[in-house]
Scaffold this motif. Structure first.
Motif, short mmCIF file in Angstrom:
data_model
loop_
_atom_site.label_atom_id
_atom_site.label_comp_id
_atom_site.label_asym_id
_atom_site.label_seq_id
_atom_site.Cartn_x
_atom_site.Cartn_y
_atom_site.Cartn_z
N LEU A 129 24.20 35.70 53.18
CA LEU A 129 24.88 35.87 51.75
C LEU A 129 25.68 35.72 52.07
O LEU A 129 27.10 35.87 52.25
CB LEU A 129 25.29 37.12 50.66
CG LEU A 129 25.27 37.19 49.62
CD1 LEU A 129 24.93 38.71 48.55
CD2 LEU A 129 26.65 36.65 49.48
N LYS A 130 26.67 34.21 51.26
CA LYS A 130 28.18 33.75 51.69
C LYS A 130 28.84 33.91 50.72
O LYS A 130 28.70 33.99 49.20
CB LYS A 130 27.31 32.22 51.60
CG LYS A 130 28.97 31.20 51.78
CD LYS A 130 28.65 29.44 51.73
CE LYS A 130 29.95 29.46 51.27
NZ LYS A 130 31.28 29.59 52.10
N ALA A 131 30.07 34.71 50.80
CA ALA A 131 31.24 35.14 49.96
C ALA A 131 32.34 34.67 50.03
O ALA A 131 32.59 34.68 51.55
CB ALA A 131 30.71 36.65 49.91
N SER A 132 32.67 33.91 49.41
CA SER A 132 34.34 33.45 50.12
C SER A 132 34.89 33.24 49.21
O SER A 132 35.12 33.35 47.83
CB SER A 132 33.88 31.53 50.46
OG SER A 132 34.96 31.37 50.36
N THR A 138 45.08 31.52 53.99
CA THR A 138 45.01 32.97 54.50
C THR A 138 46.02 34.64 53.57
O THR A 138 45.52 35.32 53.95
CB THR A 138 46.53 33.41 55.88
OG1 THR A 138 47.91 33.03 54.97
CG2 THR A 138 46.42 32.36 56.99
N GLN A 139 45.38 33.66 52.61
CA GLN A 139 45.16 34.45 51.56
C GLN A 139 44.66 34.79 50.53
O GLN A 139 43.60 33.96 50.60
CB GLN A 139 46.73 34.55 49.89
CG GLN A 139 47.94 34.88 51.25
CD GLN A 139 48.64 36.34 51.83
OE1 GLN A 139 47.50 37.49 50.43
NE2 GLN A 139 49.10 36.53 53.01
N SER A 140 43.96 35.63 50.03
CA SER A 140 43.13 35.75 49.44
C SER A 140 43.00 35.29 47.96
O SER A 140 44.65 35.46 47.19
CB SER A 140 41.71 37.09 48.92
OG SER A 140 41.20 37.31 48.25
N SER A 141 41.98 34.75 47.39
CA SER A 141 42.06 33.72 45.86
C SER A 141 42.50 34.77 44.84
O SER A 141 42.96 35.12 43.83
CB SER A 141 41.59 32.43 45.74
OG SER A 141 39.63 32.80 45.82
N GLY A 142 41.69 35.89 44.92
CA GLY A 142 40.86 36.94 44.08
C GLY A 142 39.73 36.79 43.89
O GLY A 142 39.38 37.19 42.82
N ALA A 143 39.33 35.35 43.70
CA ALA A 143 37.75 35.30 43.40
C ALA A 143 37.06 34.84 43.78
O ALA A 143 37.03 33.84 44.80
CB ALA A 143 38.22 33.62 42.14
N ILE A 144 36.19 35.58 43.80
CA ILE A 144 35.17 35.38 45.43
C ILE A 144 34.36 34.76 44.66
O ILE A 144 33.40 34.64 44.06
CB ILE A 144 34.71 36.64 45.55
CG1 ILE A 144 35.45 38.24 46.04
CG2 ILE A 144 33.88 36.99 46.66
CD1 ILE A 144 35.87 39.24 46.17
N GLN A 145 34.30 33.78 45.80
CA GLN A 145 32.81 32.34 45.13
C GLN A 145 31.27 33.41 45.97
O GLN A 145 31.65 33.54 46.81
CB GLN A 145 32.97 31.75 46.02
CG GLN A 145 34.51 31.03 45.79
CD GLN A 145 34.49 30.70 44.29
OE1 GLN A 145 33.74 30.46 43.25
NE2 GLN A 145 35.60 30.61 43.17
N LEU A 146 30.12 33.78 45.63
CA LEU A 146 29.05 34.09 45.87
C LEU A 146 27.69 33.04 46.16
O LEU A 146 28.50 31.99 44.68
CB LEU A 146 28.34 35.45 45.18
CG LEU A 146 29.92 37.07 45.36
CD1 LEU A 146 28.57 38.18 44.50
CD2 LEU A 146 29.40 36.82 46.61
N ALA A 171 37.90 43.83 49.16
CA ALA A 171 37.56 43.21 47.96
C ALA A 171 36.47 42.77 47.83
O ALA A 171 35.08 42.66 47.06
CB ALA A 171 38.43 41.92 47.04
N THR A 172 35.69 41.58 48.84
CA THR A 172 34.75 40.75 49.54
C THR A 172 33.85 42.01 49.14
O THR A 172 32.44 42.00 48.48
CB THR A 172 34.96 40.05 50.33
OG1 THR A 172 35.57 39.54 49.94
CG2 THR A 172 32.75 39.60 50.06
N LEU A 173 33.89 43.03 49.93
CA LEU A 173 32.52 43.90 50.25
C LEU A 173 32.69 45.05 49.34
O LEU A 173 31.30 45.49 48.50
CB LEU A 173 33.00 45.09 51.36
CG LEU A 173 32.33 44.32 52.89
CD1 LEU A 173 33.34 44.94 53.75
CD2 LEU A 173 31.20 44.89 52.15
N ALA A 174 34.12 45.15 48.31
CA ALA A 174 32.85 45.92 47.51
C ALA A 174 32.31 45.49 46.28
O ALA A 174 31.25 46.06 45.54
CB ALA A 174 35.06 46.43 46.57
N ARG A 175 32.85 44.27 46.16
CA ARG A 175 32.01 42.86 44.88
C ARG A 175 30.79 43.83 45.81
O ARG A 175 29.09 43.29 44.72
CB ARG A 175 31.92 41.44 44.63
CG ARG A 175 31.65 41.07 44.01
CD ARG A 175 31.71 40.57 42.87
NE ARG A 175 30.89 40.23 42.05
CZ ARG A 175 31.10 39.08 41.71
NH1 ARG A 175 32.18 38.58 42.00
NH2 ARG A 175 30.39 37.62 41.26
#
Ligand SMILES: O=P(O)(O)OC[C@H]1O[C@H](OP(=O)(O)OP(=O)(O)O)[C@H](O)[C@@H]1O
Ligand code: HPA
Length: 222
Positions: A129-132, A138-146, A171-175
């Motif tokens: 599953l692609k998540a980005s 080097t900082q998360s945008s806070g918005a996880i694209q799935l 954040a990615t794994l929680a989502r």
């Protein structure tokens, strides 16, 4: 985790290769390099033989000049991945397991890991599953694209193992865990090669981790 080899390739990562922290100057794009934060450490000279640096396999290719320190060598990583495979095999013995590798970072770790899962579960499927959320930074945008192409129906009633290269803010794994639970997974557990606990913002706990890593931006070298 971006990676380097003799040349630097965007998005290339390795579980079998070494993990290093990066130092150096701001890079113009991810296509040629890794990240962006000067750690204020001396940059090893390209002439310095790789085996003179801690934890580095003497047979490894020369370390990129922008890499500050090698944290885990190829051998150490390979041994730990094999160990994780056995622990996971014991845990899922007799159960229906779906391993979900989180792209792009975990593609290599996932394939290395599943080779070592033993004893075999009753059934073993591998999916990705692609998540980005970091993009080229080097900082998360806070918005996880799935990636909407993942078939959530395939995990209903199955035991899901999410495989990550690194847990940073969580954040990615929680989502993703929420997504799998919502899809009716019988259980959701996590295996991550690296755990950067100091940066956690969302309380995610992995059942299996390869190594804890410092609060630096980490890259894979191979
Ligand atoms: O714990 P977090 O703060 O959420 O960070 C961890 C996530 O960040 C990275 O992915 P990235 O967003 O860089 O996507 P990519 O793997 O496709 O490069 C990494 O592979 C994890 O999936
Ligand atoms: O330290 C890191 N390295 C590579 N990718 C990442 N994604 C979150 N943290 C990291």
């Amino acid at each position: 985790m971006a990676g380097v080899s003799g040349t630097c390739l965007a998005g290339q990562r390795s579980a079998a290769g070494a993990c290093a922290r990066r130092t150096g100057r701001l890079a113009p794009s991810r296509a040629l390099t890794l990240i962006t934060r000067s750690l204020g450490r001396p940059v090893p000279s390209p002439e310095q033989p790789p085996h003179s640096q801690p934890h580095l396999n003497p047979k490894s290719p020369p370390v990129h000049p922008e890499i500050g320190q090698v944290l885990f060598s190829e051998e150490v990583i390979a041994a730990r991945v094999a160990e994780l495979g056995r622990l996971i095999g014991q845990d899922y013995r007799g159960r229906e397991l779906v391993v979900v590798g989180v792209l792009k970072g975990a593609f290599m770790f996932t394939s290395d890991l599943v080779r070592h899962v033993y004893p075999f579960p009753a059934s073993l499927e591998v999916d990705f599953l692609k998540a980005s959320s970091y993009g080229t930074g080097t900082q998360s945008s806070g918005a996880i694209q799935l990636d909407s192409g993942f078939r959530l129906g395939s995990v209903a009633g199955k035991h899901v193992l999410l495989v990550e290269d690194i847990i940073d803010t969580g954040a990615t794994l929680a989502r993703l865990a929420e997504l799998m639970e919502g899809a009716g997974a019988a259980s959701v557990k996590v295996c991550a090669l690296l755990d950067k606990k100091a940066r956690r913002r969302v309380p995610v706990v992995a059942e299996w981790t390869g190594f804890e890593c410092p609060d630096e931006f980490i890259v894979g070298v191979r």
